[in-house]
Design a protein around this motif. Structure first.
Motif, short mmCIF file in Angstrom:
data_model
loop_
_atom_site.label_atom_id
_atom_site.label_comp_id
_atom_site.label_asym_id
_atom_site.label_seq_id
_atom_site.Cartn_x
_atom_site.Cartn_y
_atom_site.Cartn_z
N PRO A 348 0.78 -1.24 0.00
CA PRO A 348 0.00 0.00 0.00
C PRO A 348 0.81 1.29 0.00
O PRO A 348 0.29 2.34 -0.35
CB PRO A 348 -0.81 -0.12 1.30
CG PRO A 348 0.05 -0.94 2.19
CD PRO A 348 0.77 -1.92 1.31
N ARG A 349 2.09 1.24 0.40
CA ARG A 349 2.82 2.48 0.66
C ARG A 349 2.90 3.38 -0.58
O ARG A 349 2.52 4.56 -0.52
CB ARG A 349 4.22 2.17 1.19
CG ARG A 349 5.02 3.42 1.58
CD ARG A 349 6.37 3.04 2.17
NE ARG A 349 6.21 2.31 3.42
CZ ARG A 349 6.85 1.17 3.70
NH1 ARG A 349 7.67 0.64 2.82
NH2 ARG A 349 6.66 0.59 4.86
N VAL A 350 3.39 2.85 -1.69
CA VAL A 350 3.58 3.68 -2.88
C VAL A 350 2.24 4.19 -3.43
O VAL A 350 2.10 5.39 -3.72
CB VAL A 350 4.36 2.91 -3.96
CG1 VAL A 350 4.39 3.70 -5.27
CG2 VAL A 350 5.78 2.63 -3.49
N PRO A 351 1.20 3.32 -3.58
CA PRO A 351 -0.10 3.85 -4.04
C PRO A 351 -0.69 4.91 -3.10
O PRO A 351 -1.29 5.88 -3.57
CB PRO A 351 -0.99 2.60 -4.09
CG PRO A 351 -0.04 1.47 -4.29
CD PRO A 351 1.18 1.85 -3.50
N LEU A 352 -0.50 4.73 -1.78
CA LEU A 352 -1.05 5.71 -0.84
C LEU A 352 -0.34 7.05 -0.96
O LEU A 352 -0.97 8.11 -0.99
CB LEU A 352 -0.94 5.19 0.59
CG LEU A 352 -1.96 4.13 1.02
CD1 LEU A 352 -1.63 3.58 2.40
CD2 LEU A 352 -3.35 4.71 1.01
N VAL A 353 0.98 7.01 -1.02
CA VAL A 353 1.74 8.25 -1.17
C VAL A 353 1.37 8.93 -2.49
O VAL A 353 1.10 10.14 -2.55
CB VAL A 353 3.25 7.99 -1.10
CG1 VAL A 353 4.04 9.26 -1.44
CG2 VAL A 353 3.65 7.50 0.30
N GLY A 354 1.35 8.14 -3.57
CA GLY A 354 0.99 8.69 -4.88
C GLY A 354 -0.41 9.26 -4.90
O GLY A 354 -0.67 10.31 -5.50
N GLY A 355 -1.35 8.57 -4.24
CA GLY A 355 -2.73 9.05 -4.19
C GLY A 355 -2.85 10.38 -3.48
O GLY A 355 -3.57 11.28 -3.94
N MET A 356 -2.15 10.54 -2.35
CA MET A 356 -2.24 11.80 -1.62
C MET A 356 -1.50 12.92 -2.35
O MET A 356 -1.92 14.08 -2.27
CB MET A 356 -1.69 11.65 -0.21
CG MET A 356 -2.58 10.86 0.75
SD MET A 356 -4.36 11.26 0.73
CE MET A 356 -4.37 13.04 0.99
N VAL A 357 -0.45 12.60 -3.08
CA VAL A 357 0.23 13.62 -3.90
C VAL A 357 -0.72 14.10 -5.00
O VAL A 357 -0.83 15.31 -5.27
CB VAL A 357 1.53 13.05 -4.50
CG1 VAL A 357 2.08 13.99 -5.58
CG2 VAL A 357 2.57 12.85 -3.41
N ALA A 358 -1.43 13.15 -5.65
CA ALA A 358 -2.39 13.53 -6.68
C ALA A 358 -3.54 14.35 -6.08
O ALA A 358 -4.01 15.33 -6.68
CB ALA A 358 -2.95 12.28 -7.37
N THR A 359 -3.98 13.97 -4.87
CA THR A 359 -5.04 14.73 -4.19
C THR A 359 -4.58 16.15 -3.89
O THR A 359 -5.32 17.12 -4.09
CB THR A 359 -5.44 14.02 -2.88
OG1 THR A 359 -5.92 12.71 -3.19
CG2 THR A 359 -6.51 14.81 -2.14
#
Length: 535
Positions: A348-359
């Protein structure tokens, strides 16, 4: 305690991995379909009612405070009861609590539609929230117990997609029903949906009870936690009315801190606690809870202003504004299952970080929205927001539930939902206060610069907080169309400047959430069930 041993030493869970289902009962994908119907009903109700509020106010002669309590009563009941409801599922079985929740939610919805007084509407909305609280953590508990570990993320991805699509689709469905049927239909629609969900649940859902599930109830813990949750959500809700500098606001928030502290002390003393505090020794689980709160602050707080922007500044109808949010809904529908696949493969780490950066990028991008912004540009930022939120909703859920012991999956599900509710309330209240202060600071100057030949009316400053131009009232007061047009421009410009500041703060919160996301990892219990190594 069993829960402490499980978390401290992280051995494989004592509950066996789900056996392949034979027939309909307990089939993983049919279970997902069954719980998705119920979850859709609750998630849709969170936003669909906002569209019906003006019609309810007019039909029942309600005050503004009454109308606010149609939403706040539901929110309070949901937030206060979620963790306790998760505990009930762990104790008595998630199937039973889910079915009771479905039936109660549908009955309460029908009762609202039949209500002829605003007090009854509010009372049954509270009841709706209590039954809705039974549904959400039970759904996660059923998915956790039914799906094998290697497919759980995909299931949670689809579950998150249903929640996201239902939440974002609420304004569209609500607008259509209110405009073409009645406000009562917004609630009556839950009755047939509930009957279908109940029928599927009775046939398909299989009862799962963890071997180590607690057999007693921590009644003092329930009272203390419920009181603490009530105090914090009540304080946040009333801050908009009392002001953030009010002693009353800080008295309630202070009371919540005291109650949370007493609750924490009590949980270390009781034999079978409501929430074993050892759960929070798991850094990924704690990070997942904080991440869910921060995500909800940014998402719910930011989305609150988007609807006023579309309807007030751009003059769209409720249905049109809902349609303009389709890029957000569509991206969540498409990317939630994909996020589940990515999280299963890479963690989950990379998708979560990427998701919050996109947000964060979407929030900062929405600081460029103005009255002249094209639909294409709005769609770009709304779509990017949906793309960023999907992996966070899926991944944070997996991190929280996956890092909790199997016998506490219901509590973990309640914790996840409670974090989202508190974050949503906090985001709406805090960003609303920031917006209000910006409007107050800019309105007089904008009025003066516009050269309007009458003094600024405080009621028009209040209207600027909602981008609402009372054109008919101004015309009745004898103002000429050119003056009304200037007043409308001041109201819209002032609102937009306040909205930009709120989106900037939401973007900063999203950046902080991206940093928190670096502390997450795949659930150890999910790994153990799959026979994989701990990360």
């Amino acid at each position: 305690m069993t829960s402490q041993t499980t978390i401290d030493k992280a051995p494989p869970p004592q509950d066996p991995a789900p056996a392949p289902a034979k027939g309909l009962r307990g089939h993983p994908w049919l279970t997902l379909f069954s719980v998705a119907i119920g979850v859709m009903m609750v998630a849709l109700d969170g936003t669909i009612v906002a569209i019906a509020n003006p019609a309810i106010q007019k039909d029942l002669g309600a005050s503004l405070a009454d109308v606010q309590w149609i939403t706040n009563g539901y929110l309070l009941a949901l937030a206060v009861a979620l963790i306790t409801a998760g505990k009930l599922g762990d104790r008595f079985g998630h199937r039973q609590t889910f079915l009771i929740g479905i039936a109660g939610f549908a009955v309460a919805s029908g009762a609202i539609g039949l209500s002829s007084e605003i007090s009854l509407v509010i009372a049954f909305r509270v009841l709706q929230g209590l039954f809705g609280a039974l549904l959400m953590p039970a759904a996660l508990g059923l998915l956790r117990a039914t799906f094998p570990a290697e497919k759980l993320n995909m299931a949670i991805g689809i579950w998150g997609m249903v929640i996201g699509a239902s939440t974002a689709g609420g304004p569209i469905v609500g607008g259509l029903l209110v405009e073409h049927v009645s406000w009562q239909s917004v609630f009556f629609i839950n009755v047939p949906v509930g009957i279908v969900a109940l029928a599927f649940g009775l046939v398909i859902l299989k009862d799962h009870r963890a071997q180590n599930a607690p057999r007693s109830f921590d009644i003092p813990g329930i009272v203390l936690l419920s009181g603490a949750m009530f105090a914090i959500v009540w304080g946040i809700i009333k801050a908009g009315e009392w002001g953030w500098d009010s002693p009353s606001t800080w008295a309630w928030l202070g009371a919540s801190v005291v109650l949370f502290a007493v609750f924490a002390v009590w949980e270390t003393k009781v034999k079978e606690p409501l929430i074993p505090l050892a759960m929070f020794r798991s850094v990924p689980l704690s990070a997942g809870v904080v991440l869910m709160v921060l995500m909800a602050i940014a998402f719910m707080g930011g989305l609150f202003f988007v609807t006023f922007f579309l309807q007030g500044v751009h003059g769209m109808s409720p249905v049109d504004s809902g349609l303009h949010l389709l890029p957000l809904t569509g991206m969540m529908i498409v990317s939630s299952p994909l996020a589940g696949v990515l999280i299963t493969k890479f963690g989950p780490r990379v998708p979560l970080v990427g998701g919050m950066v996109a947000t964060a990028a979407a929030m900062f991008g929405m600081t460029t929205l103005t009255a002249g912004t094209s639909t294409l540009m709005m769609s770009l930022w709304f779509g990017l927001l949906g793309l960023g939120l999907a992996p966070v909703m899926v991944g944070a859920t997996e991190v929280i539930v996956g890092n909790a012991p199997m016998e506490l999956s219901g509590v973990a599900g309640g914790l996840q939902q409670a974090a989202m509710q508190v974050g949503g309330a906090l985001g709406t209240a805090v960003l609303g206060a920031i917006m209000s202060s910006k409007v107050s600071a800019d309105f007089a100057g904008n009025w003066k610069e516009a050269g309007i030949p009458i003094p600024a009316d405080p009621k028009l400053e209040e209207a600027a907080e909602f981008a609402s131009v009372p054109a008919k009232e101004l015309a009745k007061a004898g103002l000429e169309p050119p003056v009304i047009e200037k007043i409308g421009a001041v109201i819209h410009d002032t609102f937009v400047s306040g909205m930009h500041l709120a989106f900037t703060v939401a973007g900063v919160v999203a950046v902080v959430a991206a940093l928190v996301a670096t502390l997450t990892k795949r659930g150890e219990n999910a790994d153990a069930a799959a026979g994989g190594a701990h990360i």
